[in-house]
Design a protein around this motif. Sequence first.
Motif, PDB file in Angstrom:
ATOM      1  N   HIS A  96      66.719   4.537-119.189  1.00 44.59           N
ATOM      2  CA  HIS A  96      66.569   3.838-117.912  1.00 44.59           C
ATOM      3  C   HIS A  96      65.618   2.649-118.073  1.00 44.59           C
ATOM      4  O   HIS A  96      64.605   2.731-118.778  1.00 44.59           O
ATOM      5  N   THR A  97      65.958   1.566-117.400  1.00 46.00           N
ATOM      6  CA  THR A  97      65.073   0.393-117.402  1.00 46.00           C
ATOM      7  C   THR A  97      64.539   0.091-116.001  1.00 46.00           C
ATOM      8  O   THR A  97      63.828  -0.896-115.811  1.00 46.00           O
ATOM      9  N   CYS A  98      64.879   0.953-115.034  1.00 45.32           N
ATOM     10  CA  CYS A  98      64.406   0.724-113.671  1.00 45.32           C
ATOM     11  C   CYS A  98      62.926   1.080-113.563  1.00 45.32           C
ATOM     12  O   CYS A  98      62.431   1.956-114.262  1.00 45.32           O
TER      13      CYS A  98
ATOM     14  N   CYS B 103      68.542  -1.859-113.454  1.00 39.06           N
ATOM     15  CA  CYS B 103      68.764  -0.778-114.421  1.00 39.06           C
ATOM     16  C   CYS B 103      70.248  -0.701-114.749  1.00 39.06           C
ATOM     17  O   CYS B 103      71.103  -0.793-113.859  1.00 39.06           O
TER      18      CYS B 103
ATOM     19  N   CYS C  26      72.903   5.151-112.750  1.00 38.08           N
ATOM     20  CA  CYS C  26      71.598   5.183-112.092  1.00 38.08           C
ATOM     21  C   CYS C  26      71.730   4.669-110.662  1.00 38.08           C
ATOM     22  O   CYS C  26      72.527   3.769-110.373  1.00 38.08           O
TER      23      CYS C  26
END
Length: 564
Positions: free
Chosen positions: A248-250, A224, A217
């Motif tokens: 994804h954690t962004c 992320c 990413c």
Amino acid sequence: MTFMELQNGLCQSMENGTLMRVSRILYRNPVIVFGGLIQFDTMPITDEVTMRNMFQIHRQTQMQQPQIELYVEFETVEAEGIQNDLEVVNDRAAVYEGMSSDSEEDFEATYEAGDEEQDGDAGVETAADNVVVHPSSSQPMNVPPFMRELDLDTMHAPEFPEYSNIGVADPEDGEFRIGMEYSSRKSVVAAIRSYTIARGVDYDVYESERQTFYAKCKMYGRGCDWLIRASLIRKKGCWEIRRYNGRHTCTTRVISQDHSKLDSDTVAEAIKPLVETDPSIKVKTIIAKVQSRFNYTISYRKAWLLKQKSIAKVFGDWEESYQALPWWLSVMVQKMLGSVQAPSSGGKYKGTLLVAVAQDGNQNIVPIAFALVEGETADAWHFFLRNLRMHVVRKDGVGMISDRHESIRATVNHSGGDWQPPRAWWMFRIRHIGSNFLRAFKVPHLQKLVVNIGYSRMMEEYNINYKRLEERGEAYARWCDAIGLRHWVLAFDEGHRWGHMTTNFVECINSVLKGARNLPVLALVRATYYRLNELFTQKSAESHERKRAGYTYSVFAQQRIEVE
């Protein structure tokens, strides 16, 4: 050198006097392993891309392997081996892989199709990729639905069907899973791109090698941890997801109307069915399709360029199309007895299709000759009309209707009598006379009167209309006189026009061939051929059915007899 030049050079090197073509080229691909040892794979050379990959590999390994070693299979071209309708599908099946590819006319005049953005994802295909063996000409020789309305889905079967239904990711949550398999490097990269576009995120490529694709990413390490790694598994002959960190954690989303990963291959794959069905599809329709599929609005320029690339992929490259056309025409002439291919006098085709049509006893419109020329020049019309007279229209007493083009006039006047009385009568279409009159005098209210003069069947009717025009201005009448009465007035044509005041049957043929004008030249010719093949087949069946029913004359002729 181009892929076609390589194929032609290989054929010429045989020097055995037999008409041949290359059916398969394999590159003996050197792979450097531990200790500097070399092992070899076979890599199919099928197009410009695989040729470039071959040269790239050679530059990297030429110290250990100074020569490029190819294994080539040839096949003899025999006209008897080709079906009557030139559906040379079985021996030259081309799988349609993913295509890489406020006035639309103004835009198309400004831009040319070329390479779009490159995001560094391109890599060398391996032996596990889908193998497509093209003919000696890289032009696709199967017949897309656009060319005639038949179900051609069976011609597009994937090389590895066991992987063909694998989607972007797991259907339950839309995410990838370790162990997911793909048929090729191209397909796994396409899946990652589609996933990225759909979620409005983006990635950077950290490793893009022949056997590995590794991406993270763009926000990796800054909120992320998303990453993915796919590798070639030689034992299985497929690509597999080997590492995946999950969703994804962004929180940052890409806010753009044109995602950087929404590249040529991705968009082209989405519009592929549209272009195959209708290559004249509007750019605005393509933009709407992409917006619906990916929730992004690509620019008009990008959509137009992708359309051109897609057309080239589906119907053949524009430049190579010129080179492939003579071979295709020569085979058609061999199979279609009575047809003639006239050699050209040189010059590159720039976009004008000349057509001669006739009408049979049942008022069916019958195209009898075609010519691809640079433009409506004197040389082009001389070439067309000379060959038309020599090979097709051999009987005398015919009428020819056309525009009042100066190049046609020059050809007729210097035809040695071929297109002059008593062998032929040259006449003008009335609509063109009316348009010329309007252009000359700028008096729209008199245009209809000029047309009525042309339609006058009796002398009395002609005299009345002519007098009306003369009363409104002697210059108008003198302009009409200069044309020559027998060229455009029914009352003076001695019946050679057979009542046809326009070339509307040419417009009818244009409607039959709608959409083919924007295709590469070989595809244009093939579309013309196949559509007319469909037309003639249908008309032939109708006439045979009428004969079996006991009728002697056509429907039109029978109706005229009954009226009389």
